[in-house]
Design a protein around this motif. Structure first.
Motif, short mmCIF file in Angstrom:
data_model
loop_
_atom_site.label_atom_id
_atom_site.label_comp_id
_atom_site.label_asym_id
_atom_site.label_seq_id
_atom_site.Cartn_x
_atom_site.Cartn_y
_atom_site.Cartn_z
N ILE A 134 0.85 -1.20 0.00
CA ILE A 134 0.00 0.00 0.00
C ILE A 134 0.88 1.25 0.00
CG2 ILE A 134 -1.74 1.32 1.28
CD1 ILE A 134 -2.73 -1.31 2.46
N GLY A 135 0.62 2.14 -0.95
CA GLY A 135 1.32 3.43 -0.99
C GLY A 135 2.49 3.50 -1.94
N ALA A 136 2.70 2.48 -2.76
CA ALA A 136 3.87 2.43 -3.65
C ALA A 136 3.85 3.59 -4.64
CB ALA A 136 3.92 1.11 -4.39
N ARG A 137 5.01 4.21 -4.80
CA ARG A 137 5.16 5.28 -5.79
C ARG A 137 6.60 5.39 -6.29
NH1 ARG A 137 4.41 6.96 -0.69
NH2 ARG A 137 5.71 8.61 0.22
N SER A 138 7.45 4.43 -5.92
CA SER A 138 8.82 4.41 -6.42
C SER A 138 9.25 2.95 -6.55
CB SER A 138 9.76 5.15 -5.45
OG SER A 138 11.10 5.07 -5.89
N LEU A 139 9.16 2.42 -7.77
CA LEU A 139 9.49 1.02 -8.04
C LEU A 139 10.56 0.95 -9.12
CD1 LEU A 139 5.87 -0.45 -8.20
CD2 LEU A 139 7.47 -0.69 -6.30
N ASP A 140 11.58 0.12 -8.88
CA ASP A 140 12.60 -0.11 -9.89
C ASP A 140 12.06 -1.09 -10.93
OD1 ASP A 140 14.61 1.55 -8.72
OD2 ASP A 140 14.93 0.00 -7.20
N HIS A 195 -1.76 5.99 -7.11
CA HIS A 195 -2.86 6.20 -8.06
C HIS A 195 -4.14 5.54 -7.53
CE1 HIS A 195 -5.01 6.40 -11.93
NE2 HIS A 195 -5.35 5.15 -11.69
N GLU A 196 -4.02 4.28 -7.08
CA GLU A 196 -5.20 3.60 -6.55
C GLU A 196 -5.68 4.22 -5.24
OE1 GLU A 196 -3.80 1.38 -9.68
OE2 GLU A 196 -2.60 1.47 -7.84
N VAL A 197 -4.74 4.62 -4.39
CA VAL A 197 -5.14 5.26 -3.12
C VAL A 197 -5.91 6.54 -3.41
CG1 VAL A 197 -4.29 6.36 -1.01
CG2 VAL A 197 -3.20 4.26 -1.84
N ASP A 198 -5.43 7.33 -4.36
CA ASP A 198 -6.12 8.58 -4.72
C ASP A 198 -7.47 8.30 -5.36
OD1 ASP A 198 -4.01 10.09 -3.77
OD2 ASP A 198 -3.07 10.33 -5.73
N ARG A 199 -7.49 7.34 -6.26
CA ARG A 199 -8.69 7.09 -7.04
C ARG A 199 -9.78 6.38 -6.24
NH1 ARG A 199 -8.49 5.07 -13.30
NH2 ARG A 199 -10.71 5.26 -13.77
N LEU A 200 -9.40 5.39 -5.45
CA LEU A 200 -10.37 4.61 -4.70
C LEU A 200 -10.68 5.23 -3.34
CD1 LEU A 200 -8.93 1.02 -5.33
CD2 LEU A 200 -10.88 2.10 -6.49
N GLY A 201 -9.69 5.89 -2.75
CA GLY A 201 -9.80 6.38 -1.38
C GLY A 201 -9.31 5.32 -0.42
N MET A 202 -8.79 5.75 0.72
CA MET A 202 -8.20 4.82 1.67
C MET A 202 -9.23 3.85 2.25
SD MET A 202 -5.51 3.60 3.00
CE MET A 202 -4.14 4.76 2.78
N THR A 203 -10.46 4.28 2.42
CA THR A 203 -11.49 3.38 2.96
C THR A 203 -11.64 2.15 2.07
OG1 THR A 203 -12.72 5.18 3.99
CG2 THR A 203 -13.92 3.14 3.59
N LYS A 204 -11.77 2.36 0.77
CA LYS A 204 -11.93 1.25 -0.17
C LYS A 204 -10.67 0.39 -0.23
CE LYS A 204 -14.22 -0.92 -3.46
NZ LYS A 204 -15.43 -1.73 -3.15
N VAL A 205 -9.51 1.03 -0.22
CA VAL A 205 -8.25 0.28 -0.25
C VAL A 205 -8.16 -0.66 0.95
CG1 VAL A 205 -5.74 0.49 0.04
CG2 VAL A 205 -6.95 1.95 -1.60
N MET A 206 -8.50 -0.18 2.13
CA MET A 206 -8.39 -1.01 3.32
C MET A 206 -9.48 -2.08 3.36
SD MET A 206 -5.63 0.02 4.45
CE MET A 206 -5.60 -1.21 5.75
N GLU A 207 -10.68 -1.75 2.92
CA GLU A 207 -11.73 -2.76 2.85
C GLU A 207 -11.31 -3.91 1.95
OE1 GLU A 207 -15.73 0.02 3.55
OE2 GLU A 207 -15.11 -0.53 1.52
#
Length: 299
Positions: free
Chosen positions: A173-179, A197-209
Protein backbone atom coordinates in the motif's frame (compact mmCIF):
# COMPACT_ATOMS: atom_id res chain seq x y z
CA UNK A 1 -5.22 -8.26 19.56
CA UNK A 2 -3.28 -9.84 22.40
CA UNK A 3 -3.27 -7.67 25.52
CA UNK A 4 0.41 -8.40 26.18
CA UNK A 5 2.84 -6.54 23.92
CA UNK A 6 6.60 -6.92 23.76
CA UNK A 7 8.46 -3.97 22.25
CA UNK A 8 11.69 -4.92 20.48
CA UNK A 9 14.13 -2.24 19.29
CA UNK A 10 16.41 -2.94 16.33
CA UNK A 11 18.95 -0.09 16.01
CA UNK A 12 20.02 -1.20 12.55
CA UNK A 13 21.50 1.02 9.86
CA UNK A 14 23.40 -1.66 7.93
CA UNK A 15 20.68 -2.15 5.31
CA UNK A 16 21.49 1.23 3.75
CA UNK A 17 24.29 3.78 3.82
CA UNK A 18 22.66 6.81 5.44
CA UNK A 19 23.51 7.07 9.14
CA UNK A 20 21.01 7.93 11.84
CA UNK A 21 18.25 5.38 11.36
CA UNK A 22 19.86 3.26 14.08
CA UNK A 23 18.54 5.86 16.52
CA UNK A 24 14.96 5.23 15.40
CA UNK A 25 13.97 2.93 18.28
CA UNK A 26 15.22 5.46 20.84
CA UNK A 27 13.31 8.25 19.11
CA UNK A 28 10.09 6.22 19.13
CA UNK A 29 10.52 5.38 22.80
CA UNK A 30 11.21 9.06 23.54
CA UNK A 31 7.96 9.92 21.73
CA UNK A 32 6.15 7.80 24.32
CA UNK A 33 5.17 4.50 22.73
CA UNK A 34 5.23 2.48 25.95
CA UNK A 35 3.11 5.01 27.83
CA UNK A 36 0.72 5.32 24.88
CA UNK A 37 0.04 1.59 24.83
CA UNK A 38 -0.20 1.31 28.61
CA UNK A 39 -2.84 4.05 28.55
CA UNK A 40 -4.84 1.76 26.26
CA UNK A 41 -4.72 -0.92 28.98
CA UNK A 42 -2.12 -3.11 27.30
CA UNK A 43 0.53 -4.83 29.37
CA UNK A 44 3.79 -3.71 27.78
CA UNK A 45 7.21 -5.26 28.18
CA UNK A 46 10.13 -3.37 26.63
CA UNK A 47 12.65 -6.01 25.64
CA UNK A 48 15.25 -3.36 24.87
CA UNK A 49 17.38 -3.41 21.74
CA UNK A 50 18.79 -6.27 19.71
CA UNK A 51 22.57 -5.96 19.73
CA UNK A 52 23.85 -4.94 16.31
CA UNK A 53 27.46 -5.64 15.39
CA UNK A 54 28.96 -2.57 13.72
CA UNK A 55 31.78 -3.15 11.22
CA UNK A 56 34.53 -0.58 10.92
CA UNK A 57 33.86 1.78 8.03
CA UNK A 58 36.96 0.74 6.16
CA UNK A 59 36.09 -2.96 6.41
CA UNK A 60 32.45 -2.83 5.35
CA UNK A 61 31.97 -5.75 3.00
CA UNK A 62 30.15 -5.68 -0.31
CA UNK A 63 29.52 -9.27 -1.36
CA UNK A 64 27.98 -9.59 -4.80
CA UNK A 65 26.43 -6.11 -4.73
CA UNK A 66 25.08 -6.68 -1.20
CA UNK A 67 26.39 -4.15 1.30
CA UNK A 68 26.95 -5.25 4.90
CA UNK A 69 25.63 -8.72 4.12
CA UNK A 70 27.14 -10.51 7.11
CA UNK A 71 26.00 -7.82 9.55
CA UNK A 72 22.43 -8.00 8.24
CA UNK A 73 22.47 -11.79 8.48
CA UNK A 74 23.68 -11.70 12.08
CA UNK A 75 21.05 -9.15 13.13
CA UNK A 76 18.29 -11.00 11.26
CA UNK A 77 19.05 -14.28 13.02
CA UNK A 78 18.99 -12.58 16.44
CA UNK A 79 15.76 -10.76 15.68
CA UNK A 80 14.09 -13.87 14.29
CA UNK A 81 14.83 -15.82 17.45
CA UNK A 82 13.62 -12.99 19.70
CA UNK A 83 10.37 -12.47 17.78
CA UNK A 84 9.69 -16.20 17.71
CA UNK A 85 10.15 -16.41 21.50
CA UNK A 86 7.71 -13.53 22.00
CA UNK A 87 5.03 -15.30 19.94
CA UNK A 88 5.70 -18.60 21.72
CA UNK A 89 4.97 -16.76 24.98
CA UNK A 90 1.65 -15.58 23.49
CA UNK A 91 2.61 -11.92 23.31
CA UNK A 92 2.31 -9.44 20.45
CA UNK A 93 5.71 -8.55 18.93
CA UNK A 94 6.02 -4.83 18.15
CA UNK A 95 9.34 -4.19 16.42
CA UNK A 96 10.87 -0.70 16.15
CA UNK A 97 13.45 0.09 13.46
CA UNK A 98 15.96 0.67 12.23
CA UNK A 99 16.04 0.39 8.45
CA UNK A 100 13.62 -1.86 6.61
CA UNK A 101 16.09 -4.72 6.23
CA UNK A 102 15.01 -5.70 9.75
CA UNK A 103 11.83 -7.13 8.20
CA UNK A 104 13.92 -10.10 7.05
CA UNK A 105 14.41 -11.12 10.67
CA UNK A 106 10.94 -10.13 11.83
CA UNK A 107 9.18 -12.19 9.18
CA UNK A 108 11.51 -15.13 9.76
CA UNK A 109 10.50 -15.12 13.42
CA UNK A 110 6.78 -14.58 12.79
CA UNK A 111 6.06 -16.84 9.85
CA UNK A 112 7.17 -20.10 11.48
CA UNK A 113 4.13 -19.75 13.77
CA UNK A 114 1.59 -19.51 10.93
CA UNK A 115 0.56 -21.79 8.10
CA UNK A 116 -0.58 -18.98 5.83
CA UNK A 117 0.74 -15.60 7.00
CA UNK A 118 -0.51 -12.44 5.31
CA UNK A 119 1.58 -9.27 5.05
CA UNK A 120 0.58 -5.63 4.63
CA UNK A 121 3.57 -3.68 3.31
CA UNK A 122 2.82 0.01 3.90
CA UNK A 123 5.61 1.69 1.97
CA UNK A 124 6.58 4.06 -0.84
CA UNK A 125 8.82 1.29 -2.19
CA UNK A 126 8.30 -2.34 -3.14
CA UNK A 127 11.46 -3.60 -1.42
CA UNK A 128 11.47 -6.38 -4.00
CA UNK A 129 14.99 -5.89 -5.36
CA UNK A 130 17.72 -8.50 -5.53
CA UNK A 131 21.48 -8.17 -5.90
CA UNK A 132 20.95 -8.31 -9.67
CA UNK A 133 18.25 -5.64 -9.87
CA UNK A 134 19.24 -3.24 -7.06
CA UNK A 135 20.79 0.04 -8.24
CA UNK A 136 22.45 0.53 -4.82
CA UNK A 137 23.11 -2.86 -3.24
CA UNK A 138 21.32 -1.68 -0.11
CA UNK A 139 19.56 -4.62 1.55
CA UNK A 140 16.77 -2.43 2.96
CA UNK A 141 15.39 -2.48 -0.60
CA UNK A 142 15.24 -6.30 -0.63
CA UNK A 143 13.37 -7.68 2.43
CA UNK A 144 10.11 -8.50 0.68
CA UNK A 145 11.91 -10.33 -2.13
CA UNK A 146 13.99 -12.21 0.42
CA UNK A 147 10.86 -13.19 2.36
CA UNK A 148 9.24 -14.78 -0.70
CA UNK A 149 12.43 -16.76 -1.26
CA UNK A 150 14.15 -14.65 -3.91
CA UNK A 151 17.68 -13.36 -3.36
CA UNK A 152 20.94 -14.37 -1.74
CA UNK A 153 20.62 -17.80 -0.10
CA UNK A 154 22.17 -16.57 3.16
CA UNK A 155 19.28 -14.09 3.44
CA UNK A 156 16.44 -16.27 2.19
CA UNK A 157 17.53 -19.08 4.54
CA UNK A 158 17.44 -17.04 7.77
CA UNK A 159 16.14 -19.42 10.48
CA UNK A 160 16.76 -22.31 8.06
CA UNK A 161 13.57 -22.20 6.05
CA UNK A 162 12.27 -20.51 2.92
CA UNK A 163 10.01 -18.94 1.78
CA UNK A 164 8.53 -17.09 4.73
CA UNK A 165 5.48 -15.77 2.88
CA UNK A 166 3.57 -16.42 -0.34
CA UNK A 167 3.34 -13.69 -3.01
CA UNK A 168 -0.45 -14.06 -3.09
CA UNK A 169 -0.58 -13.21 0.63
CA UNK A 170 1.04 -9.78 0.24
CA UNK A 171 -0.59 -6.37 -0.14
CA UNK A 172 1.64 -3.35 -0.80
CA UNK A 173 0.00 0.00 0.00
CA UNK A 174 1.32 3.43 -0.99
CA UNK A 175 3.87 2.43 -3.65
CA UNK A 176 5.16 5.28 -5.79
CA UNK A 177 8.82 4.41 -6.42
CA UNK A 178 9.49 1.02 -8.04
CA UNK A 179 12.60 -0.11 -9.89
CA UNK A 180 12.23 -1.96 -13.19
CA UNK A 181 13.16 -5.32 -11.68
CA UNK A 182 10.55 -4.82 -8.96
CA UNK A 183 7.83 -4.03 -11.48
CA UNK A 184 8.65 -7.20 -13.38
CA UNK A 185 8.61 -9.31 -10.22
CA UNK A 186 5.26 -7.85 -9.12
CA UNK A 187 3.72 -8.82 -12.48
CA UNK A 188 5.39 -12.23 -12.54
CA UNK A 189 4.26 -13.17 -9.02
CA UNK A 190 0.89 -11.44 -9.13
CA UNK A 191 1.54 -9.38 -6.00
CA UNK A 192 -1.34 -7.11 -4.97
CA UNK A 193 -0.24 -3.46 -5.06
CA UNK A 194 -2.15 -0.27 -4.32
CA UNK A 195 -0.02 2.49 -5.79
CA UNK A 196 -0.75 6.09 -4.91
CA UNK A 197 -2.86 6.20 -8.06
CA UNK A 198 -5.20 3.60 -6.55
CA UNK A 199 -5.14 5.26 -3.12
CA UNK A 200 -6.12 8.58 -4.72
CA UNK A 201 -8.69 7.09 -7.04
CA UNK A 202 -10.37 4.61 -4.70
CA UNK A 203 -9.80 6.38 -1.38
CA UNK A 204 -8.20 4.82 1.67
CA UNK A 205 -11.49 3.38 2.96
CA UNK A 206 -11.93 1.25 -0.17
CA UNK A 207 -8.25 0.28 -0.25
CA UNK A 208 -8.39 -1.01 3.32
CA UNK A 209 -11.73 -2.76 2.85
CA UNK A 210 -10.32 -4.60 -0.15
CA UNK A 211 -7.07 -5.37 1.66
CA UNK A 212 -8.84 -6.85 4.66
CA UNK A 213 -11.04 -8.95 2.39
CA UNK A 214 -8.09 -10.02 0.24
CA UNK A 215 -6.25 -11.35 3.32
CA UNK A 216 -9.30 -12.91 4.94
CA UNK A 217 -8.08 -16.43 4.10
CA UNK A 218 -4.83 -16.03 6.08
CA UNK A 219 -4.32 -17.22 9.66
CA UNK A 220 -2.37 -14.13 10.76
CA UNK A 221 -1.38 -10.75 9.30
CA UNK A 222 1.90 -8.91 9.82
CA UNK A 223 1.99 -5.14 9.31
CA UNK A 224 5.30 -3.74 8.08
CA UNK A 225 4.98 0.04 8.08
CA UNK A 226 7.77 2.16 6.62
CA UNK A 227 7.35 5.80 7.62
CA UNK A 228 8.34 6.83 4.08
CA UNK A 229 4.96 5.45 3.03
CA UNK A 230 3.62 8.74 4.35
CA UNK A 231 4.18 11.99 2.52
CA UNK A 232 7.43 13.72 3.56
CA UNK A 233 5.38 16.70 4.75
CA UNK A 234 3.98 14.49 7.52
CA UNK A 235 7.02 12.25 8.05
CA UNK A 236 10.19 14.14 7.08
CA UNK A 237 12.63 12.04 9.13
CA UNK A 238 13.17 9.15 6.70
CA UNK A 239 16.16 8.20 4.57
CA UNK A 240 14.39 7.77 1.23
CA UNK A 241 11.48 10.25 1.11
CA UNK A 242 9.23 10.27 -1.95
CA UNK A 243 6.83 13.14 -2.64
CA UNK A 244 3.13 12.49 -3.11
CA UNK A 245 2.65 9.98 -0.32
CA UNK A 246 -0.15 8.88 1.97
CA UNK A 247 -1.38 11.60 4.29
CA UNK A 248 -1.30 11.57 8.09
CA UNK A 249 -5.08 11.38 8.27
CA UNK A 250 -5.33 8.61 5.65
CA UNK A 251 -2.76 6.62 7.60
CA UNK A 252 -4.74 6.98 10.81
CA UNK A 253 -7.84 5.76 8.96
CA UNK A 254 -5.91 2.74 7.69
CA UNK A 255 -4.70 1.87 11.18
CA UNK A 256 -8.17 2.42 12.68
CA UNK A 257 -9.71 0.07 10.13
CA UNK A 258 -7.10 -2.58 10.87
CA UNK A 259 -7.85 -2.21 14.58
CA UNK A 260 -11.57 -2.68 13.93
CA UNK A 261 -10.91 -5.72 11.75
CA UNK A 262 -8.76 -7.28 14.49
CA UNK A 263 -6.51 -9.05 11.99
CA UNK A 264 -3.02 -7.79 12.86
CA UNK A 265 -0.97 -10.35 14.80
CA UNK A 266 2.48 -8.67 14.64
CA UNK A 267 3.85 -5.33 13.49
CA UNK A 268 6.97 -3.30 12.84
CA UNK A 269 7.48 0.42 12.28
CA UNK A 270 10.70 1.27 10.47
CA UNK A 271 12.95 3.90 8.86
CA UNK A 272 12.58 6.65 11.49
CA UNK A 273 15.77 8.72 11.21
CA UNK A 274 16.00 11.41 13.93
CA UNK A 275 19.00 13.08 12.28
CA UNK A 276 16.83 13.94 9.27
CA UNK A 277 13.75 14.76 11.33
CA UNK A 278 12.14 17.97 12.60
CA UNK A 279 11.83 17.97 16.42
CA UNK A 280 11.14 14.21 16.48
CA UNK A 281 8.05 14.72 14.32
CA UNK A 282 8.33 11.40 12.48
CA UNK A 283 8.72 9.33 15.64
CA UNK A 284 5.72 11.16 17.12
CA UNK A 285 3.72 10.30 13.99
CA UNK A 286 4.79 6.67 14.31
CA UNK A 287 3.59 6.54 17.92
CA UNK A 288 0.27 8.15 17.02
CA UNK A 289 -0.29 5.58 14.26
CA UNK A 290 0.54 2.77 16.67
CA UNK A 291 -2.06 4.20 19.00
CA UNK A 292 -4.68 3.94 16.27
CA UNK A 293 -3.53 0.43 15.30
CA UNK A 294 -4.00 -0.71 18.88
CA UNK A 295 -7.50 0.71 19.19
CA UNK A 296 -7.10 4.30 20.37
CA UNK A 297 -10.21 6.39 19.66
CA UNK A 298 -11.19 10.00 20.16
CA UNK A 299 -14.52 9.03 21.74
Amino acid sequence: MLKDITVIGVPMDLGQMRRGVDMGPSAIRYAGIVERLENLDYRVEDFGDIEIARPEKQSIENEGNLKNLNGVIDASEKLSETVSDVITNKKFPLVLGGDHSIAIGTLAGVSKHYENLGVIWYDAHGDLNTADTSPSGNIHGMPLAVSIGIGHEKLTRISDYTPKIKPENIVIIGARSLDEGERELIKEKGIKVYTMHEVDRLGMTKVMEETIEYLSHTDGVHLSLDLDGLDPHDAPGVGTPVLGGISYRESHLAMEMLAEAEIITSAEFVEVNPILDEKNKTATVAVALMGSLFGEKLL
